[in-house]
Design an enzyme around this catalytic site. Structure first.
Site, PDB file in Angstrom:
ATOM      1  N   TYR A   1       7.869 -13.604  -6.977  1.00 49.26           N
ATOM      2  CA  TYR A   1       6.862 -12.571  -7.238  1.00 49.26           C
ATOM      3  C   TYR A   1       7.520 -11.453  -8.040  1.00 49.26           C
ATOM      4  O   TYR A   1       8.517 -10.869  -7.601  1.00 49.26           O
ATOM      5  CB  TYR A   1       6.269 -11.995  -5.949  1.00 49.26           C
ATOM      6  CG  TYR A   1       5.251 -10.920  -6.259  1.00 49.26           C
ATOM      7  CD1 TYR A   1       3.965 -11.257  -6.689  1.00 49.26           C
ATOM      8  CD2 TYR A   1       5.596  -9.575  -6.187  1.00 49.26           C
ATOM      9  CE1 TYR A   1       3.048 -10.272  -7.020  1.00 49.26           C
ATOM     10  CE2 TYR A   1       4.673  -8.579  -6.518  1.00 49.26           C
ATOM     11  CZ  TYR A   1       3.406  -8.938  -6.933  1.00 49.26           C
ATOM     12  OH  TYR A   1       2.499  -7.959  -7.279  1.00 49.26           O
TER      13      TYR A   1
ATOM     14  N   TYR B   1      -5.876  -6.096  -3.397  1.00 42.78           N
ATOM     15  CA  TYR B   1      -5.649  -7.257  -2.524  1.00 42.78           C
ATOM     16  C   TYR B   1      -6.642  -7.323  -1.368  1.00 42.78           C
ATOM     17  O   TYR B   1      -6.257  -7.677  -0.254  1.00 42.78           O
ATOM     18  CB  TYR B   1      -4.215  -7.215  -1.964  1.00 42.78           C
ATOM     19  CG  TYR B   1      -3.204  -7.716  -2.944  1.00 42.78           C
ATOM     20  CD1 TYR B   1      -3.073  -9.082  -3.169  1.00 42.78           C
ATOM     21  CD2 TYR B   1      -2.403  -6.850  -3.659  1.00 42.78           C
ATOM     22  CE1 TYR B   1      -2.157  -9.558  -4.089  1.00 42.78           C
ATOM     23  CE2 TYR B   1      -1.480  -7.321  -4.582  1.00 42.78           C
ATOM     24  CZ  TYR B   1      -1.370  -8.683  -4.792  1.00 42.78           C
ATOM     25  OH  TYR B   1      -0.471  -9.149  -5.697  1.00 42.78           O
TER      26      TYR B   1
ATOM     27  N   ASP C   1      15.700  -8.662 -10.606  1.00 38.34           N
ATOM     28  CA  ASP C   1      14.552  -7.857 -10.179  1.00 38.34           C
ATOM     29  C   ASP C   1      14.867  -7.217  -8.826  1.00 38.34           C
ATOM     30  O   ASP C   1      14.709  -7.843  -7.784  1.00 38.34           O
ATOM     31  CB  ASP C   1      13.308  -8.748 -10.095  1.00 38.34           C
ATOM     32  CG  ASP C   1      12.087  -7.995  -9.574  1.00 38.34           C
ATOM     33  OD1 ASP C   1      12.218  -6.808  -9.211  1.00 38.34           O
ATOM     34  OD2 ASP C   1      10.995  -8.602  -9.525  1.00 38.34           O
TER      35      ASP C   1
ATOM     36  N   LYS D   1       9.936   0.406  -6.436  1.00 41.49           N
ATOM     37  CA  LYS D   1       9.619   0.743  -5.043  1.00 41.49           C
ATOM     38  C   LYS D   1      10.426   1.888  -4.402  1.00 41.49           C
ATOM     39  O   LYS D   1       9.901   2.971  -4.253  1.00 41.49           O
ATOM     40  CB  LYS D   1       9.688  -0.520  -4.195  1.00 41.49           C
ATOM     41  CG  LYS D   1       8.588  -1.506  -4.607  1.00 41.49           C
ATOM     42  CD  LYS D   1       8.363  -2.591  -3.606  1.00 41.49           C
ATOM     43  CE  LYS D   1       7.063  -3.317  -3.868  1.00 41.49           C
ATOM     44  NZ  LYS D   1       7.201  -4.597  -4.560  1.00 41.49           N
TER      45      LYS D   1
HETATM   46  C1  LIG Z   1       6.405  -5.216  -5.683  1.00 46.36           C
HETATM   47  C2  LIG Z   1       7.270  -6.001  -6.610  1.00 46.36           C
HETATM   48  C3  LIG Z   1       7.089  -5.961  -8.000  1.00 46.36           C
HETATM   49  C4  LIG Z   1       5.937  -5.228  -8.633  1.00 46.36           C
HETATM   50  O1  LIG Z   1       5.992  -3.867  -8.417  1.00 46.36           O
HETATM   51  P1  LIG Z   1       4.653  -2.985  -8.513  1.00 46.36           P
HETATM   52  O2  LIG Z   1       5.135  -1.579  -8.503  1.00 46.36           O
HETATM   53  O3  LIG Z   1       3.852  -3.341  -7.297  1.00 46.36           O
HETATM   54  O4  LIG Z   1       3.970  -3.357  -9.766  1.00 46.36           O
HETATM   55  C5  LIG Z   1       7.978  -6.651  -8.793  1.00 46.36           C
HETATM   56  N1  LIG Z   1       8.995  -7.346  -8.256  1.00 46.36           N
HETATM   57  C6  LIG Z   1       9.202  -7.413  -6.934  1.00 46.36           C
HETATM   58  C7  LIG Z   1      10.360  -8.188  -6.416  1.00 46.36           C
HETATM   59  C8  LIG Z   1       8.332  -6.758  -6.057  1.00 46.36           C
HETATM   60  O5  LIG Z   1       8.510  -6.860  -4.726  1.00 46.36           O
END
Ligand SMILES: *Cc1c(COP(=O)(O)O)cnc(C)c1O
Length: 421
Positions: free
Chosen positions: A142, A15, A234, A263
């Site tokens: 996202y 980025y 997600d 995360k």
């Molecule tokens: C960061 C994120 C992802 C992607 O995760 P990465 O480990 O960075 O590939 C997917 N969904 C959400 C909601 C995110 O915040």
């Protein structure tokens, strides 16, 4: 040569427009909420190092558990083999998720956890002899940077170079009091071709910390269930306490079919992804026909070191003190939000759990690329705080171990920035 100079010779950062970006800051050490650079300068990590860190940096307990695991088993192929950490983590995580979540599929980051979830849904229908290929997602979503995850994310500056190659997705608005009926009828209209609906629960992180109410998400989810549309929740960002409960889905009563984690999963120590699903989805892949297999895997699927750090993080996460810290941060955020929400330079303040977002008033350019963004970013760095604005939106989402003094310092510097910038 300094580390920064050596970096610039060989590294391409994520980025980052390498032509214009400020040189990267070499970090040599982390402890608690803080990171230290080569010159000994201290930074409060108010964004939890891209939202992954929940218990603080270089946590001694996690370090101890990871070190022990390294002596025991560093990695093993996960097809045809298994290991203690992967099994125990799945057992312990499934035990605290909605009780319809029955199976865990490992990968190694958030995007891959999403890819797995999408593939599960698409092939679920195929395996059942009902080819459904449409996916419903939210505007401004996202879900990651790999192609499938990018396709179900909102079209933006980040996807622009690839837009023509992304599969088609039906984008709908996030729900509110006024549009909920309309959203439900959109879903009903699409249901017979729809493989799944994917969403970030309550908070759209990368989209700008956009928030919507649990009540309307619940209503939308209930409608999906009624219309037999599979739901992918997600929780890559919202999982593990971010929203004030263990998982964002704990704010609703309808249970998703699939959940994605990454995360906070390892406490921010190791890369690990996890996709969980219902028995019903899993069963659709059981067959004597080899073509019904879920053909997906990564070299580092269920890496034992990553599983060990996730288990250590889970130990810490389940301590009552952690939820107490989450509630403490939530209360402090509320007080600060009340204090600054009417400031003339603040357009909006939003909060969900430990996430506090402040939208800065801008004259003209409000995009991610606004010059205000860079000004704010550099301003806080100079004050020893890592805040990484999304355009004109500043947000704080600290590790849960942040002290009241550190929080007060961050708040005070935001107030100072409101006066000075
Ligand atoms: C960061 C994120 C992802 C992607 O995760 P990465 O480990 O960075 O590939 C997917 N969904 C959400 C909601 C995110 O915040």
């Amino acid at each position: 040569m300094s580390l920064t100079e050596r970096d610039l010779k060989v590294i391409w950062h994520p980025y980052t427009q390498m032509k214009t970006a400020a040189p990267p800051i070499p970090i040599v050490r982390g402890e608690g909420t803080c990171l230290y650079d080569e010159d000994g300068k201290k930074y409060i990590d108010a964004v939890s190092s891209w939202w992954v860190n929940i218990h603080g940096h270089a946590h001694p307990y996690i370090a101890h558990k990871v070190a022990a695991q390294l002596q025991q088993l560093e990695h093993v192929i996960f097809a045809g083999f298994t290991h203690q950490g992967a099994v125990e983590l799945a057992e312990r995580l499934l035990a605290i998720l909605p009780n319809n979540q029955q199976k865990a599929f490992y990968s190694d980051n958030g995007s891959t956890a999403i890819e797995v979830a999408i593939k599960m849904c698409l092939q679920y229908w195929l395996n059942k002899g009902d080819q459904r290929t449409k996916i419903i997602a939210f505007n401004n979503a996202y879900h990651g940077d790999t192609f499938g995850a990018m396709a179900v994310s909102g079209r933006s500056a980040f996807t622009k170079a690839f837009d023509s190659l992304l599969f088609e997705v039906e984008f709908i608005d996030t729900p509110n009091e006024n549009n909920i009926q309309n959203l439900k009828s959109q879903i009903s209209d699409l249901k017979s071709q729809t493989a799944c609906f994917i969403f970030e629960p309550l908070v759209q992180g990368s989209g700008g910390m956009l928030m919507y109410e649990a009540k309307y998400l619940n209503e939308l989810m209930a409608h999906c269930r009624q219309e037999n549309v599979l739901m992918i929740d997600d929780e890559v960002f919202t999982g593990f306490g971010r929203t004030g409960k263990r998982f964002a889905c704990d704010h609703v009563t309808v249970q998703p079919d699939i959940m994605c984690f990454s995360k906070g999963l390892t406490g921010g120590t190791m890369a690990l992804g996890l996709t969980t699903c219902t028995q019903h989805i899993y069963d659709a892949f059981l067959s004597d026909d080899k073509l019904k297999t879920l053909f997906h895997g990564h070299s580092f699927t269920a890496n034992p070191i990553a599983c060990a750090s996730a288990l250590a993080s889970m130990d810490l996460f389940m301590e009552p003190a952690t939820m107490a810290n989450i509630q403490r941060i939530e209360a402090k955020h509320e007080q600060f939000a009340a204090k600054i929400q009417h400031h003339p330079k603040i357009k909006a303040v939003r909060q969900t759990g430990t996430i506090l977002a402040m939208e800065w008033q801008t004259g003209d350019d409000t995009s991610y690329f606004s010059s205000l963004r860079d000004k704010l970013y550099q301003y806080f760095l100079a004050e020893g705080i890592i805040l990484r604005p999304l355009g004109n939106i500043i947000y704080i989402l600290p590790p849960y171990c942040i002290t009241n003094d550190e929080l007060a310092y961050v708040y005070s510097k935001i107030e100072q920035a409101l006066t000075e910038i």
